[in-house]
Scaffold this motif. Structure first.
Motif, short mmCIF file in Angstrom:
data_model
loop_
_atom_site.label_atom_id
_atom_site.label_comp_id
_atom_site.label_asym_id
_atom_site.label_seq_id
_atom_site.Cartn_x
_atom_site.Cartn_y
_atom_site.Cartn_z
N ARG A 104 52.53 89.16 161.79
CA ARG A 104 52.83 90.51 161.34
C ARG A 104 51.59 91.22 160.79
O ARG A 104 51.33 92.39 161.09
CB ARG A 104 53.92 90.45 160.28
CG ARG A 104 54.38 91.79 159.77
CD ARG A 104 55.43 91.64 158.67
NE ARG A 104 55.91 92.93 158.22
CZ ARG A 104 56.95 93.56 158.75
NH1 ARG A 104 57.60 93.01 159.76
NH2 ARG A 104 57.35 94.73 158.29
N GLU A 105 50.81 90.52 160.00
CA GLU A 105 49.65 91.13 159.35
C GLU A 105 48.64 91.63 160.37
O GLU A 105 48.10 92.74 160.25
CB GLU A 105 48.99 90.14 158.39
CG GLU A 105 49.84 89.74 157.20
CD GLU A 105 50.92 88.72 157.57
OE1 GLU A 105 50.85 88.16 158.69
OE2 GLU A 105 51.82 88.49 156.74
N GLY A 106 48.38 90.81 161.39
CA GLY A 106 47.41 91.22 162.41
C GLY A 106 47.88 92.42 163.20
O GLY A 106 47.10 93.35 163.48
N ALA A 107 49.16 92.44 163.57
CA ALA A 107 49.70 93.55 164.34
C ALA A 107 49.63 94.85 163.55
O ALA A 107 49.20 95.89 164.06
CB ALA A 107 51.14 93.24 164.75
N ARG A 112 47.16 100.14 161.98
CA ARG A 112 46.56 100.96 160.92
C ARG A 112 45.12 101.33 161.28
O ARG A 112 44.65 102.44 160.99
CB ARG A 112 46.57 100.19 159.59
CG ARG A 112 47.96 99.91 159.03
CD ARG A 112 48.60 101.14 158.45
NE ARG A 112 49.82 100.84 157.72
CZ ARG A 112 50.76 101.72 157.45
NH1 ARG A 112 50.62 102.98 157.85
NH2 ARG A 112 51.85 101.37 156.78
N MET A 113 44.40 100.40 161.91
CA MET A 113 43.03 100.69 162.30
C MET A 113 42.99 101.80 163.35
O MET A 113 42.09 102.66 163.34
CB MET A 113 42.37 99.42 162.85
CG MET A 113 40.86 99.48 162.90
SD MET A 113 40.08 99.63 161.27
CE MET A 113 40.46 98.01 160.57
N TRP A 162 58.37 97.51 160.52
CA TRP A 162 57.01 97.00 160.35
C TRP A 162 56.30 97.66 159.17
O TRP A 162 55.10 97.46 158.97
CB TRP A 162 56.20 97.22 161.63
CG TRP A 162 56.67 96.34 162.75
CD1 TRP A 162 57.68 96.60 163.62
CD2 TRP A 162 56.16 95.06 163.10
NE1 TRP A 162 57.83 95.57 164.51
CE2 TRP A 162 56.91 94.60 164.21
CE3 TRP A 162 55.15 94.25 162.61
CZ2 TRP A 162 56.68 93.37 164.82
CZ3 TRP A 162 54.91 93.03 163.21
CH2 TRP A 162 55.67 92.60 164.29
N GLY A 163 57.02 98.46 158.43
CA GLY A 163 56.44 99.06 157.23
C GLY A 163 55.88 100.45 157.41
O GLY A 163 55.25 100.99 156.49
N SER A 415 38.48 89.91 164.28
CA SER A 415 39.67 89.05 164.14
C SER A 415 40.96 89.77 164.51
O SER A 415 42.04 89.19 164.40
CB SER A 415 39.76 88.52 162.71
OG SER A 415 40.16 89.54 161.82
N LEU A 416 40.88 91.05 164.94
CA LEU A 416 42.09 91.77 165.31
C LEU A 416 42.76 91.10 166.52
O LEU A 416 42.10 90.43 167.31
CB LEU A 416 41.76 93.23 165.63
CG LEU A 416 41.37 94.09 164.42
CD1 LEU A 416 40.82 95.43 164.88
CD2 LEU A 416 42.57 94.30 163.49
N PRO A 417 44.07 91.27 166.70
CA PRO A 417 44.79 90.51 167.73
C PRO A 417 44.31 90.73 169.16
O PRO A 417 44.55 89.88 170.01
CB PRO A 417 46.24 91.01 167.57
CG PRO A 417 46.34 91.50 166.18
CD PRO A 417 44.99 92.06 165.85
#
Length: 469
Positions: A104-107, A112-113, A162-163, A415-417
């Motif tokens: 979840r954090e990576g997605a 956001r980026m 997803w927030g 390190s992004l997915p």
């Protein structure tokens, strides 16, 4: 180099405030720190971020035609945070396998980026003196039947899970849609602020000038016949470099040895004459909000700075063997269909003259998953496979490649997915031709069914589930 008049390529090339004068081709062998193949968004953003990070780097960009010849100069002019791979799919990349942040954090971080990248493009363009008509009026997706409205609601609920809140994706009722645009038959829609309308050819041509001012050498009319670790071979000479970046997007299948890396799928566009004030009043889009509806076979449009509507969509055939030819940029049947859709969306255009019709190819990877990667062992880098969502995405890719090459990565972009992953190759022909064109036919049929019945297409849902979206 193509012999056709650059202004004939698209509305955007025809309305440049410059004459396209070819830069000199490579003459002889050259040594560099980084060689970039392709002078579109990906290649030029990579070069710009490299020399902004380390001005001492020797960077050479090689381009077969001229900067902005391909999709970077012909696209719909949406600088958006859209990404063709779903958040669920991004999260399934898993763990930190291969150095990638999964889950979840990576997605969420990648999304956001991309949100940040949209205004960054406008900011950097302003810093570099590039007037690319950047207006961040957001993006409006309109539902015009019950099935489309159901998908709009589902998309917003998905983003909320997803927030992401109303400040990112907001449902609109018919009245709220009408406050933005006069699109006919709107049952509702979704608005996101994370999109800007731009003049794409002004941006890419400005990027080329910006990198040259910083010492990057751009050679046009220079075809790469071999792209390998440590070198790019051309008919005019060889560039030897520690790092080699392939940034050819939909033209990647024309690079030797990469025929099946992506499928070059054509997207076509039309543009109206500048519209009269009373017509523009009924069209709306005063903030240059970009627009589409929620059909499966993608359409996209914008109001230009000079008061036109530029409008495009998919539907052109994929050509056997991943062929890429200038003749494929125009298809009378598809262009007339696009004019009809735009008149259906805006009945006020029924007597409007259309002045431009053009097209170009975009890169579709086998799994609909863009990637950016750099192998420190071989020095080879690549970014692409944007599936038509490439304006802001290419800017983030170029920044990421520069971080990977220089090692200066304060935002941990590497390190992004989507980083350092590969899509499997497309099937050999005739399977590739059958598969890609079957998808176009399926989506066309799904849209017709939904327009007729108002019920979501099971065929389309089954397809997207099958490809893991």
């Amino acid at each position: 180099m193509a012999t056709l008049d650059p202004r004939s390529l698209s509305l955007w090339h025809d309305t440049l405030d410059e004459t396209v004068v070819p830069r000199p081709a490579l003459l002889g062998d050259v040594e560099a720190d980084v060689a970039v193949v392709g002078a579109g968004y990906t290649g030029l953003w990579t070069a710009l971020h490299l020399v902004r990070t380390d001005p001492s780097l020797r960077v050479v960009v090689l381009e077969k035609e001229f900067a902005g010849f391909g999709a970077s100069g012909r696209n719909g002019g949406w600088c958006s945070a859209l990404f063709p791979t779903s958040l669920r799919r991004l999260a399934r990349e898993g763990g930190r396998e291969g150095g990638r942040e999964g889950g979840r954090e990576g997605a969420v971080r990648l999304q956001r980026m991309l949100h940040r990248t949209v205004p960054d493009v406008g900011r950097i363009a302003a810093e570099e003196g590039i007037d690319c008509h950047f207006d961040q009026g957001g993006y409006l997706s309109v539902a015009r039947n019950a099935a489309q409205l159901q998908r709009e609601h589902a998309d917003v609920e998905e983003y909320r899970s997803w927030g992401f809140g109303d400040s990112d994706h907001r449902l609109l009722d018919p009245g709220e849609v009408a406050e933005t645009t006069g699109i006919a038959g709107a049952l509702g829609g979704v608005y996101t602020p994370h999109c800007a309308a731009i003049h794409p050819a002004r941006l890419v041509r400005g990027l080329a000038r910006a990198v040259e001012r910083r010492g990057v050498v751009v050679h046009e009319g220079t075809r790469a016949t071999q792209v390998a670790s440590g070198r790019v071979v051309t008919p005019h000479g060889t560039v030897r470099a520690e790092h080699v970046v392939l940034a050819t997007e939909g033209y990647t299948p024309t690079v030797p040895g990469r025929r099946r890396a992506v499928a070059p799928v054509y997207s076509l566009m039309v543009a109206t004459e500048p519209l009269a004030d009373d017509v523009l009043e009924q069209v709306g889009l005063r903030d240059r909000t970009t627009f589409s509806d929620k059909r499966h076979l993608t359409i996209y449009g914008q109001r230009t700075r000079d008061g036109r509507l530029a409008f495009g969509g998919r539907g052109a055939p994929y050509h056997f063997g991943s062929r890429v030819q200038p003749a494929f940029d125009r298809d009378d049947r598809v262009h007339e269909h696009l004019r009809g859709i735009l008149r259906e969306l805006f009945p006020v255009l029924r007597d409007t003259r259309f002045t431009h019709a053009w097209g170009g190819n975009l890169g579709v990877p086998r799994d609909w998953f863009p990637s950016v990667r750099h192998d420190r062992r071989t020095g080879l880098g690549f970014a692409g496979g944007y599936v038509g969502d490439g304006v802001a995405t290419a800017a983030l890719a170029g920044r990421t490649l520069a971080a990977m090459i220089t090692g200066e990565d304060p935002d941990d972009l590497a390190s992004l997915p989507w980083a350092n992953r590969s899509s499997r190759s497309w099937e050999p022909e005739p399977l590739r031709w059958l598969g890609v064109n079957a998808v176009t036919a399926l989506m066309t049929a799904a849209d017709r069914q939904e327009q007729r019945t108002g019920r979501p297409s099971r065929l389309a849902s089954t397809f997207w589930s099958a490809v893991g979206q």
